[in-house]
Scaffold this active site. Structure first.
Site, mmCIF file in Angstrom:
data_model
loop_
_atom_site.group_PDB
_atom_site.id
_atom_site.type_symbol
_atom_site.label_atom_id
_atom_site.label_comp_id
_atom_site.label_asym_id
_atom_site.label_seq_id
_atom_site.Cartn_x
_atom_site.Cartn_y
_atom_site.Cartn_z
ATOM 1 C CE LYS C 76 44.964 44.877 34.794
ATOM 2 N NZ LYS C 76 43.850 43.849 34.391
ATOM 3 C CB SER C 151 41.167 45.856 32.955
ATOM 4 O OG SER C 151 41.528 44.670 33.462
ATOM 5 C CB SER C 175 40.757 41.836 32.449
ATOM 6 O OG SER C 175 39.572 42.904 32.542
#
Lengths: 93, 480, 483
Positions: C76, C151, C175
């Site tokens: 990420k 997210s 998330s």
């Protein structure tokens, strides 16, 4: 929420908000505050605030220098530098 | 109207740790700009603080030195404001739960009177970097080497009533933090900085007046000048019927004037909250015991000990305990000659006079405590007189060696007792008439008549005979 | 090749069925051709990945290579990568190339894992739909007109689209679990403090926790084994004994007690989701687990408490982005204030600004007690609910999200509707508990996630329960149409 309050918050947080979006921002923040306003109904008498999920304590580090000078690599990604210094518009003392 | 001044101090003391409070970057003073600012100090994304144990050790030492409560659970909070010398946009500091709770510092006023100044608390926090206002294409330059240097902020109660008291407090605090070794005390390098809270009120009134805070003072002289100015300004305002505005003022060391800071900064709302990247710091009894063990004897305690152990007067003990080096010099001297009183007298007398005349510090004394002790020992065992000792001292000060060597080489050795007796015998043999007169005289007249013989022997010995010894010897021989 | 799990890739690399270079090239090729339609990567590190694969192949030949040696994964874009742009999904860090690695990145580097690139995400991890990214929204591979969740939307979409077999992610309020749910994946958020936050760009420090997104519980166990570590650079990282999460996967769960909180099956839960979750609970009963109704009475206060605490922490965490030392700086600032307000005003997106302002408000003079302090007290009540529950049960089960993936723009101008997306996931972040989401079926062709919540440091037990479910079901093997 009043526009004046948003303007003050924006000033505190150093975020420029366009006049056009100010009302929209105020509206959405008002909605969020209505959501969090539900907290007020909770009975929290004699409850201590909890800042960390685990009841842990701080570890302390030995006082030994291990960092080396890396200013060249740090300043390579800086917007403006001169003579090793970070440059900003004049700070009025 | 008669006015009373009320002063409280907030003192930032840089701790003498090797590394920053939250990073392992060096705190050494004077490095090239930004070479000691690591990723944490620069607030690079994703970096995290880890607290320095030594900073807590020093803070606890300070707490113990001022007889304060130690915060066994202290919490770092974030104080939010934007400034280019504050990379994270918040200062990590302590607010609700500081490491050092209420304590006190006793100050000495003119005339020897003691006054107790209460300490509200002292907290640990990080120092900011520096803005250099030189013109770089119309810009300021930021050096973050100092960012993250550990500080304790010592906050006093408003217990001082004059600039003299404030300066006495500041000096005493300086003496404490340097003597326990937690701060280098280098004021010119900003190791100690003062914020002064000042208000005035009609004498006799209990309610405090509105106060102003003047920041950025880094010398006693500036502090004194600034307090005088501000007190005068406030009294002037009040006498004109104006109100004092609660404000923060900034002292300019160049113009020697303080100006109010822009109201924009004053309106700041710091939005303190517990720092989620740091956990509560819990100090146990062992940690406190270790800090206590590391604490050198405090000067006040040492002075009291000098009175009781060495029989010194409070005045002498106080002077010898101005600082630890002086007290150490004294104790080493006294130990080597086993005479505390003479050691004190020589140190406060001849040594001190010499240092003053040559504008030297005790550390620069060419005579070591052991050498001074050696000289005093020769006075004690009657090898030399005090008068001769002063001559020996001069030679020692000039670096000519130990007392014994100088006495020997300069021929300052007084006539030894064997020599003296020979000399006395000679004088008695050569002055038969005076001897007869003396022995015929009444007891009461004899002491005066003895003076003749003393004078003769002194002359013969070129003044080096020990008067006491000589007197005894003469009396023994003449009185039969 | 791209349908292989991490466990299968590990075995085949050792059996020399293919090399790390071959499988890396395969995934890079897929990213190149397919990702334009998903937008799951912000940066693809092709050259670096191939170099890493080459080195890994050498290492594999020597034998005794670490588990993930040569396995391609994605990070990420919230984890700092030395020399590789780390944007956190923001214009603010579009030019930010960190000169250091996150501890998580280092942990995978030590294993000689191959990093394919950095995945798209909501700006500064603030969002539940990946619509707040400066780099544009990520499409859900199951339905490209729907959000992948957020997210960690990029990490989820790339694994769901078989562009990577696994990816790192972070979870502040859901998330990891919510995108796992919406993209049909296994996603685990470990106990707060299990994974180092060093080099992971902070959103809300007391809630953020790194974790992984994979297709199976077994893969999650393999990846978490590497990710979890004690790190003295993170004061909140816990020095708790590390376990081999793969070692307990096969354990029987018979006799385990699973709690079903009433509050997780109330108004607002999509009936299709409810049905699939209830079927999953039956599956657990078949596996020998006992189930028990429980109550988490303060659940309804989790979202309100979170939307005080997370904004408060982020309002301070994001102050460092000031245009002085790195990141975006506005053109020709006329003075210092202008530098700050325009750099931040121009580079932060609306959601980030909104949360900073809400946070500043909650902490400001006169409001601290009513908002921030109150929320922290409620947080303790919420934690206490879980502590009480875990006195009676081993795991807690429920839905991950109220409904399957929604369409882009569906919650566009209503921040509160978006915030309610995390209604079932947020409480565990407030309490710091580990939780995971696994697929439990499809509703109208879109995946639905089942959430399991464990007691502190019970990641092993969670993964064990998830793996046991996956040995009896095949929801985790389903793939989006055309993949």
């Amino acid at each position: 929420m009043e526009l004046k309050t948003i303007e003050n918050l924006a000033k505190l947080a150093r975020i420029h908000i366009n006049d056009e979006t100010l009302a929209e921002t105020a509206k959405s923040i008002t909605e969020v505050l209505a959501l969090v306003g539900q907290l007020q109904a909770a009975d929290t008498d004699n409850i201590q605030p909890m800042a960390h999920p685990l009841d842990a304590v701080q570890r302390l580090r030995e006082d030994v220098v291990t960092e080396t000078d890396q200013h060249a690599s740090f300043q390579a990604i800086a917007p403006a530098t001169e003579n090793n210094l970070y440059l900003v518009p004049k700070v009025i003392g | 109207m008669e006015w009373e001044t009320v002063i409280g101090l907030e003192v930032h003391v840089q701790l003498a740790t090797k590394t920053k409070i939250f990073s392992a970057a060096s705190t050494a003073f004077g490095a090239e700009a930004n070479t000691q600012a690591c990723a944490i100090d620069l607030a690079m994304p994703g970096t995290l603080p880890v607290a320095n144990k030594q900073a807590f050790h020093y803070a606890v030492m300070f707490g113990l030195a001022i007889d304060a409560e130690i915060g066994k659970r202290s919490v770092f909070e974030r104080k939010n404001y934007f400034y280019p010398d504050l990379p994270k946009g918040y200062q990590t500091t302590q607010l609700a739960l500081p490491i050092v709770g209420p304590g006190h510092i006793d100050i000495e006023l003119d005339g020897g009177e003691q006054k107790r100044v209460r300490i509200h608390h002292a907290h640990l926090e990080e120092d900011a970097g520096k803005s250099l206002h030189e013109n770089f294409q119309g810009m300021s330059g930021i050096d973050l080497n100092r960012a993250g240097t550990p500080l304790i902020e010592v906050v006093s109660e408003p217990d001082m009533r004059s600039s003299e008291e404030a300066v006495a407090f500041a000096r005493k605090l300086h003496s404490i933090v340097t003597s326990i070794g937690i701060c280098d005390g280098a004021m010119s390098q900003g190791s100690m900085r003062f914020d002064v809270n000042i208000s005035v009120r009609p004498k006799g009134q209990e309610k405090l007046g509105t106060r102003t805070e003047t920041k950025n003072l880094n010398s006693y002289r500036f502090m004194e000048a600034c307090i005088a100015q501000e007190v005068a300004r406030q009294i002037d305002c009040l006498e004109k019927g104006e109100e004092i505005r609660q404000e923060t003022r900034l002292y300019d060391g160049d113009t020697h004037k303080a100006k109010p800071m822009r109201s924009k900064e004053e309106a700041n709302d710091y939005r303190y909250f517990p720092c989620p990247d740091l956990l509560p710091v819990v100090i146990d009894d062992d940690f406190i015991a270790a800090a206590r063990a590391a604490l050198p004897e405090l000067l006040d305690a040492r002075s009291a000990r000098f009175e009781s152990d060495y029989g010194l007067s409070a005045y002498d003990a106080g002077i010898l305990c101005t600082d630890h080096p002086t007290a150490n010099f004294f104790e080493a001297t006294a130990k080597s000659c086993d005479d505390a009183k003479l050691s004190a007298n020589w140190l406060m007398g001849d040594v001190s006079a010499k240092l003053n005349a040559e504008e030297k510090k005790l550390a620069d004394s060419p005579i070591s405590p052991e050498q001074l002790g050696g000289l005093i020992a020769r006075i004690k065992d009657n090898t030399i007189t005090t008068k001769i000792a002063k001559q020996v001292f001069e030679f020692m000060w000039a670096g000519e060696g130990d007392a014994d060597a100088i006495i020997e080489s300069k021929g300052l050795k007084p006539t030894g007792s064997g020599d003296l007796e020979k000399m006395v015998d000679e004088i008695i043999a050569n002055n038969a008439k005076q001897v007869a007169n003396y022995q015929a005289a009444d007891e009461s007249k004899r002491p005066k008549m003895l003076g003749f013989f003393v004078g003769q022997v002194m002359k013969a010995s070129k003044g080096q005979a020990n008067p006491q010894q000589l007197n005894q010897l003469l009396k023994a021989k003449l009185d039969g | 090749m791209h349908n292989l799990t991490i466990a299968e890739i590990i075995a085949k690399l050792r059996a020399k069925e293919f090399s790390s270079t071959e499988i890396t090239q395969h995934f890079l090729k897929r990213i190149e051709t397919l990702d334009p339609q998903y937008n799951s990567f912000i940066t693809v590190t092709k050259e670096q990945a191939l170099a890493q694969a080459k080195a890994a192949d050498k290492r594999l030949v020597k034998g005794n290579a670490p588990a993930l040696c040569g396995v391609p994964i994605a990070h990420k874009d919230i984890f700092c990568t030395n020399g590789v742009k780390t944007s956190c999904g923001s214009k603010m860090l579009d030019n930010f190339i960190p000169p250091y690695d996150a501890t998580v990145v280092e942990n995978y580097a030590k294993q000689h894992a191959v990093i394919l690139g950095k995945t798209n995400m909501d700006e500064f991890a603030m969002g539940s739909s990946n619509e707040t990214s400066y780099y544009g929204p990520v499409k859900n591979p199951w339905a490209v007109d729907c959000v992948p969740g957020g997210s960690s939307g990029g990490s989820a979409a790339c694994v769901a689209a078989r562009l990577a077999p696994g990816a790192t992610a972070t979870d502040t309020g859901g998330s990891i679990r919510q995108p796992a749910s919406l993209c049909g994946l296994t996603g685990i958020k470990p106990t707060y403090g299990r994974v180092s936050r060093w080099g992971m760009i902070a959103f809300a420090s007391s809630l953020d926790q790194g974790g992984v997104l994979t297709r199976t519980a077994e893969d999650a166990a393999i990846m978490l084994n590497v990710m979890a570590s004690f790190d003295d650079k993170d004061s909140t990282c816990v020095d708790h004994e590390l376990s081999d999460y793969t070692a307990t996967l096969q354990d029987s769960i018979a006799g385990m007690t699973i709690g079903i909180p009433d509050e997780y099956f109330s108004e607002g839960l999509d009936p299709r989701t409810q049905e699939l979750v209830e079927q999953a609970i039956k599956q657990y009963e078949k596996l020998g687990a006992a189930t028990k109704r429980i109550s988490l009475p303060h659940s309804h206060l989790a979202v309100p408490a979170y939307y005080v605490i997370a904004p408060a922490e982020c309002s301070a965490n994001l102050s460092r982005f000031d245009g002085v030392r790195y990141g975006y700086r506005c053109e020709d600032p006329k003075d210092l204030e202008d530098l700050y307000t325009r750099s931040r005003g121009e580079a932060f997106g609306d959601e980030v600004k909104r949360r900073i302002l809400v946070g500043a408000y909650a902490l400001s003079a006169g409001y601290y007690d009513a908002y921030y302090s109150k929320a922290q007290k409620v947080r303790r009540l919420i934690k206490q609910d879980f502590v009480n529950a875990f006195n009676e049960v081993d795991l807690i089960i429920g839905p991950t999200c109220p409904s399957p993936a929604f369409k882009f723009g569906a919650k566009g101008d209503d921040p509160v509707a978006m915030y309610l997306e995390d209604i079932y996931t947020i409480a565990t972040n407030l309490a710091g508990l580990p939780a995971l989401s696994i697929p439990c079926g499809l509703a109208d062709g879109k995946p639905v996630g089942l959430q399991l919540i464990g007691n502190y440091f019970q990641e092993g037990r969670l993964l064990n329960a998830a793996h046991q479910f996956q040995t009896e079901t095949d929801f985790h093997t389903l793939s989006p149409e055309g993949i």
